[in-house]
Write a protein that holds these residues in place. Structure first.
Motif, PDB file in Angstrom:
ATOM      1  N   SER A  19     -12.929 -17.710  39.376  1.00  0.00           N
ATOM      2  CA  SER A  19     -13.986 -18.390  38.631  1.00  0.00           C
ATOM      3  C   SER A  19     -15.321 -18.317  39.343  1.00  0.00           C
ATOM      4  O   SER A  19     -15.397 -18.241  40.572  1.00  0.00           O
ATOM      5  N   ALA A  20     -16.378 -18.361  38.546  1.00  0.00           N
ATOM      6  CA  ALA A  20     -17.741 -18.461  39.050  1.00  0.00           C
ATOM      7  C   ALA A  20     -18.468 -19.502  38.207  1.00  0.00           C
ATOM      8  O   ALA A  20     -18.494 -19.399  36.979  1.00  0.00           O
ATOM      9  N   ASN A  21     -19.025 -20.505  38.851  1.00  0.00           N
ATOM     10  CA  ASN A  21     -19.690 -21.612  38.157  1.00  0.00           C
ATOM     11  C   ASN A  21     -21.080 -21.855  38.712  1.00  0.00           C
ATOM     12  O   ASN A  21     -21.420 -21.395  39.810  1.00  0.00           O
ATOM     13  N   MET A  22     -21.831 -22.644  37.983  1.00  0.00           N
ATOM     14  CA  MET A  22     -22.998 -23.298  38.549  1.00  0.00           C
ATOM     15  C   MET A  22     -22.603 -24.741  38.804  1.00  0.00           C
ATOM     16  O   MET A  22     -22.178 -25.451  37.885  1.00  0.00           O
ATOM     17  N   ASP A  23     -22.711 -25.175  40.047  1.00  0.00           N
ATOM     18  CA  ASP A  23     -22.396 -26.553  40.415  1.00  0.00           C
ATOM     19  C   ASP A  23     -23.639 -27.424  40.263  1.00  0.00           C
ATOM     20  O   ASP A  23     -24.683 -27.140  40.866  1.00  0.00           O
ATOM     21  N   LEU A  24     -23.529 -28.471  39.457  1.00  0.00           N
ATOM     22  CA  LEU A  24     -24.609 -29.442  39.281  1.00  0.00           C
ATOM     23  C   LEU A  24     -24.195 -30.691  40.047  1.00  0.00           C
ATOM     24  O   LEU A  24     -23.307 -31.424  39.622  1.00  0.00           O
ATOM     25  N   VAL A  25     -24.821 -30.896  41.198  1.00  0.00           N
ATOM     26  CA  VAL A  25     -24.321 -31.859  42.177  1.00  0.00           C
ATOM     27  C   VAL A  25     -25.262 -33.058  42.287  1.00  0.00           C
ATOM     28  O   VAL A  25     -26.466 -32.895  42.536  1.00  0.00           O
ATOM     29  N   ALA A  26     -24.704 -34.253  42.109  1.00  0.00           N
ATOM     30  CA  ALA A  26     -25.448 -35.495  42.311  1.00  0.00           C
ATOM     31  C   ALA A  26     -24.916 -36.189  43.569  1.00  0.00           C
ATOM     32  O   ALA A  26     -23.704 -36.355  43.728  1.00  0.00           O
ATOM     33  N   TYR A  27     -25.816 -36.564  44.457  1.00  0.00           N
ATOM     34  CA  TYR A  27     -25.450 -37.272  45.683  1.00  0.00           C
ATOM     35  C   TYR A  27     -25.805 -38.747  45.521  1.00  0.00           C
ATOM     36  O   TYR A  27     -26.941 -39.086  45.155  1.00  0.00           O
ATOM     37  N   THR A  28     -24.828 -39.596  45.769  1.00  0.00           N
ATOM     38  CA  THR A  28     -24.998 -41.021  45.507  1.00  0.00           C
ATOM     39  C   THR A  28     -24.218 -41.834  46.534  1.00  0.00           C
ATOM     40  O   THR A  28     -23.213 -41.344  47.070  1.00  0.00           O
ATOM     41  N   PRO A  29     -24.659 -43.054  46.844  1.00  0.00           N
ATOM     42  CA  PRO A  29     -23.910 -43.849  47.838  1.00  0.00           C
ATOM     43  C   PRO A  29     -22.455 -44.065  47.450  1.00  0.00           C
ATOM     44  O   PRO A  29     -21.559 -43.987  48.291  1.00  0.00           O
TER      45      PRO A  29
END
Length: 291
Positions: free
Chosen positions: A7-17
């Motif tokens: 697989s090949a994806n675009m990772d949409l990453v949210a960083y949160t406490p």
């Protein structure tokens, strides 16, 4: 050379406490869009660890596709077998908390259009030292690749699901994490799960996060390799980094314990950085960490 059919994806990453509970809204501290996908991640990890790598899969004809291709290519991965199909590329929505833990939703997109490897794909695989597979492509495609590989097959059974016998019969080494191992065997104790996996495949490695990794083979070898103690920032790509580096070390003919330590060092370096493909260390870094 290492071949990756995955697989090949675009990772949409949210960083949160903290990861929000159902119905809860929290404020994040950062966001990043980073190419990923278990197949692409393992390809980048293996290339940065020192191997020639060929990647086979698909991206969409959207804005994400060229970015994924460029990221793989810039890491030294051969993307000549990476297809473009109509529609969306694969996307992963990832939430990472301040302890480095994550939760992930994968939308397959173009990955769902991947079918059995072509004759050209199989010719590339046949020249390889190993074929890396995961479960983010249609199962029929994964089974077909494994059965036709004619080289050692390394399977990452993620996302965890029931594995058909015809796939297991074609796998040489399986590398689940402890949760995937439990899902596959029904056994919570990793040592018991390892023995159960060896009833299915010739070799198995169970990754245990901060507790290291367990290895076993039907030939009788059992090893436990500790993790390198570090402060984790983002564990998203740790498993894929481990598998990519392990494949490289095994292809180089390293003894099993040395290969596992090489993979553990690569994974430890990756968790100290944010992102998936962006977190993976180069060969010089891994070698330095082992000195």
């Amino acid at each position: 050379m290492i071949s990756v059919f995955g697989s090949a994806n675009m990772d949409l990453v949210a960083y949160t406490p903290v990861v929000p509970k159902r119905g809860e809204t929290v404020t994040g501290r950062a966001f990043a869009a980073v190419p990923g996908g278990k197949g692409a991640n393992q390809a980048v990890a293996a290339a940065r660890a020192g191997a020639d790598v060929a990647f086979m899969g698909a991206v969409g004809d959207d804005a994400f596709g060229p970015v994924v291709r460029e990221t793989l290519g810039s890491a030294g991965v051969d993307v000549s077998r990476l297809r473009v199909v109509p529609g969306s590329s694969g996307v992963a929505h990832i939430v990472v908390d301040d302890d480095g833990g994550n939760s992930i939703i994968v939308v397959p997109g173009a990955n769902g259009a991947v079918t059995a490897p072509s004759a050209e794909d199989l010719a590339v695989i046949a020249r390889s030292d190993a074929l890396l597979l995961q479960l983010e492509l249609p199962m029929e495609a994964v089974v077909s690749a494994a059965r036709q590989a004619r080289v050692p097959v390394v399977l990452t059974p993620a996302p965890a699901r029931e594995l058909p016998r015809e796939l297991l019969d074609a796998v040489d080494l399986i590398v689940p994490n402890e949760h995937e191992a439990e899902a596959l065997t029904g056994l919570a104790d990793p040592r018991e799960a390892l023995e159960a996996l060896l009833e299915l495949v010739p070799e198995a490695v169970i990754t245990l996060g901060a507790e290291g990794a367990l290895y076993g083979s039907r030939a009788g070898g059992r090893l436990r390799v500790p993790a390198v103690p570090v402060r984790a920032v983002d564990t998203t790509a740790a498993g894929d980094t481990f598998v990519g580096a392990l494949a490289v070390a095994r292809a180089e003919g390293r003894p099993q314990e040395e290969a596992l330590r090489f993979a553990a060092a690569a994974a430890a370096l990756s968790v100290q950085r944010e992102g998936a493909s962006t977190s993976m260390p180069g060969r010089a870094e891994i070698d330095a960490a082992l000195r």
